[in-house]
Scaffold this active site. Structure first.
Site, mmCIF file in Angstrom:
data_model
loop_
_atom_site.group_PDB
_atom_site.id
_atom_site.type_symbol
_atom_site.label_atom_id
_atom_site.label_comp_id
_atom_site.label_asym_id
_atom_site.label_seq_id
_atom_site.Cartn_x
_atom_site.Cartn_y
_atom_site.Cartn_z
ATOM 1 N N CYS A 4 68.879 -70.482 -68.290
ATOM 2 C CA CYS A 4 68.911 -71.285 -69.512
ATOM 3 C C CYS A 4 68.099 -70.634 -70.631
ATOM 4 C CB CYS A 4 68.409 -72.686 -69.241
ATOM 5 S SG CYS A 4 66.876 -72.704 -68.314
ATOM 6 N N GLU A 47 76.310 -71.075 -75.499
ATOM 7 C CA GLU A 47 75.711 -70.546 -74.282
ATOM 8 C C GLU A 47 76.812 -70.013 -73.382
ATOM 9 O OE1 GLU A 47 73.896 -73.394 -71.444
ATOM 10 O OE2 GLU A 47 72.190 -72.025 -71.421
ATOM 11 N N LYS A 55 69.417 -84.412 -55.939
ATOM 12 C CA LYS A 55 70.764 -83.896 -55.682
ATOM 13 C C LYS A 55 70.859 -82.449 -56.134
ATOM 14 C CE LYS A 55 74.515 -83.922 -58.148
ATOM 15 N NZ LYS A 55 75.012 -82.577 -57.796
ATOM 16 N N GLU A 68 66.238 -80.876 -69.296
ATOM 17 C CA GLU A 68 66.064 -79.449 -69.523
ATOM 18 C C GLU A 68 67.463 -78.866 -69.579
ATOM 19 O OE1 GLU A 68 66.099 -75.905 -69.308
ATOM 20 O OE2 GLU A 68 65.155 -75.886 -67.324
ATOM 21 N N GLY A 108 70.472 -79.009 -66.498
ATOM 22 C CA GLY A 108 71.887 -78.651 -66.458
ATOM 23 C C GLY A 108 72.439 -78.508 -67.863
ATOM 24 N N SER A 109 73.732 -78.822 -68.013
ATOM 25 C CA SER A 109 74.395 -78.591 -69.293
ATOM 26 C C SER A 109 73.979 -79.632 -70.335
ATOM 27 C CB SER A 109 75.909 -78.643 -69.108
ATOM 28 O OG SER A 109 76.302 -79.928 -68.669
ATOM 29 N N GLY A 153 73.634 -83.730 -70.102
ATOM 30 C CA GLY A 153 72.347 -84.276 -70.540
ATOM 31 C C GLY A 153 72.525 -85.383 -71.570
#
Ligand code: NAI
Ligand code: MG
Length: 497
Positions: free
Chosen positions: A303, A400, A195, A269, A247-248, A252
């Site tokens: 990231c 972040e 996706k 990740e 992703g975030s 996660g």
């Protein structure tokens, strides 16, 4: 003052450069009005849709599917069927052949993909052309090479595919993250349901055309589009054996909770807040280029971005001065202009987040600098930003931002640099700039980061494993390590005498 600095004193770099615009033609890309889901090698008409736009102009580009639970179930079933009935049994050399084909087609069609990537994601064409596309093709070439050498990659083990991999990717490097996910999964003999992120589905949908061209057997790769709800369905799907997520950190963690106790394999990740550390013996002009590349590459939507600059106190002033001067030469604007250095922010949601965090930086007492630049009226934009006077406790030093915003801190000794660099919940990457090789090794041993770059930054290669510690996630992508999460290696006992 050196001779060079005196020269600069006399002739400061002009704050405004006039370029002739050099727009890339869009007509190499043919968009459909509406896209379905790619399931079992066929396009399936979506039940629900939404509009995907260009973040640089807010212009609608196409209608794409918002996959429902039933549509996800169908995609997973197609992947399971392809796994059981052919893909896991064909010879590894045959699997490699498909991956080589995909790599070559990506190279042949790279111009088309680069334009589409910039159109849908907002990144400068210079970057999609010179970074995203070459690296995506390189990833497929690299893992094609491993497909028939798994027994050598893991000697005395008996590597077997796992089954169906569910893969959920973000919007900052849409095609490259697809390549990072799909190439190792297929090389290892798995099938895939992937996706793309809701704001950047178009390059993944064009990739389905590459799969057809490569004559990949139906169902080996299935692509469904949609937002987090679709992602959550993939995570929950019973017949999925492994989840790979980028992703975030927030999502996660939710996925990790969801999968606890299910026996499904997981790699995450997630975010980062990397320190880019400049020692006083570093080649300063090179370091300044590394700082710029570290945080303004891809609008800072990276990231592993070098978002915390740690400068040794004795060179603080010249570094900040050179950096500000360099910032005035960055061209912000149309992603499809070949002169553009900093493109559009990927979405309204991301722009809101950047604005909110930058406001807290000013409130908490940091000093903001933005070069004079005129931002386009339509679309989502944020000027390259530097914060000085930043304390470690400020939110802009902790969280972040995922935008073109740099926070500058100082240190006196290497020990202090290590302590400050590691003072973060994240641990994805770091940069060290020094002429001393021994110091690079000393620092690399102590920095809690998956990747440490020395005298360079944001350099990627498919043969080099990438991944984090702590809240940056676990598991590695790239290199031989990147195959492990897609293999069952427990057959090792069967081989012992
Ligand atoms: P996100 O983590 O929500 O989105 C990433 C992917 O996960 C997308 O494909 C999304 O549809 C999917 N997703 C969302 N919720 C899900 C769920 N519950 N289950 C399964 N899949 C789900 O990231 P978002 O909201 O786009 O960005 C928020 C922040 O996350 C950014 O500001 C940035 O700090 C960080 N981020 C980090 C990335 C990285 O490369 N490490 C990439 C994207 C965002
Ligand atoms: Mg989200």
């Amino acid at each position: 003052m050196t001779e060079l600095e005196r020269k600069h004193e006399r002739a400061p770099v002009p704050s405004e450069w006039t370029y002739a615009s050099a727009p890339e033609a869009r007509d190499i890309v043919t968009l459909q009005e509406r896209y379905g889901h790619y399931v079992g090698g066929e396009w399936v008409e979506p039940r629900e849709t939404y509009t995907t736009i260009s973040p640089a102009s807010e212009e609608p580009l196409a209608e794409v599917g918002q996959a429902t639970p039933e549509e996800v179930t169908a995609a997973v079933a197609a992947a399971r069927d392809a796994f059981e009935n052919g893909w896991s049994d064909i010879s590894p050399a045959e699997r490699a052949k498909y991956l080589f084909r995909i790599a070559r087609i990506l190279q042949e069609r790279s111009h088309e993909f680069a334009v589409l990537e910039s159109l849908n994601g907002g990144k400068p064409i210079k970057e999609s052309r010179d970074v995203d596309l070459p690296l995506s093709a390189a990833h497929f070439f690299y893992y094609a090479g491993w497909a028939d050498k798994l027994e050598y990659a893991f000697p005395n083990r008996r590597p077997r595919p796992i089954g169906v991999a569910g893969q959920i990717i973000p919007w900052n490097f849409p095609l490259l993250m697809l390549a990072w996910k799909i190439a190792p999964a297929l090389a290892a003999g798995n099938t895939v349901v992937l996706k793309p992120a809701e704001t950047t589905p178009l390059s993944a949908l064009l990739f389905c055309d590459v799969l057809r061209q490569a004559e990949l057997p139906p169902g080996v790769v299935n692509i469904v589009t949609g937002d987090g709800r679709t992602g959550a369905e993939i995570v929950k799907a019973e017949s999925v054996d492994k989840i790979a997520f980028t992703g975030s950190t927030e999502v996660g963690k939710a996925i990790q909770r969801e999968l606890a106790g299910t026996g499904k394999k997981l790699t995450l990740e997630l975010g980062g807040k990397a320190a880019n550390i400049i020692f006083d013996d570093a080649a300063l002009d090179q370091a300044v280029e590394g700082i710029i590349n570290g945080i303004y590459f891809n609008q800072g939507h990276v990231c592993c971005a070098g978002s915390r600059l740690l400068v040794q106190e004795s060179i603080y002033e010249p570094v900040v001065e050179k950096l500000k001067r360099r910032l005035t030469t960055l061209r912000v604007g149309d992603p499809l202009d070949k002169n553009t250095d900093v493109g559009a922010i990927n979405s309204k949601q991301q722009l809101d987040k950047i604005q909110e965090l930058v406001a807290t930086g000013e409130e908490e007492g940091a000093e903001i600098y933005q070069p004079p630049c005129r931002l386009p009226e339509k679309g989502y934009w944020f000027a390259p930003t530097v914060f000085t006077n930043v304390a470690q406790s400020y939110r802009i030093a902790q969280e972040e931002i995922f935008g073109p915003v740099l926070s500058i801190l100082t240190f006196r000794t290497p020990e202090e640099a290590v302590e400050k660099a590691n003072n973060t919940p994240y641990g994805l990457s770091a940069g060290v700039w020094t002429e001393k090789g021994s110091r690079i090794l000393w620092m690399a041993e102590r920095l809690r980061a998956g990747v440490v770059w020395a005298n360079t930054y944001n350099r990627f290669d498919p043969s080099s494993p990438f991944g984090g510690y702590k809240e940056s996630g676990f598991g590695r992508e790239g290199g031989r390590h990147g195959l492990e999460p897609y293999l069952d290696l427990d057959g090792s006992q069967a081989l012992s005498p």
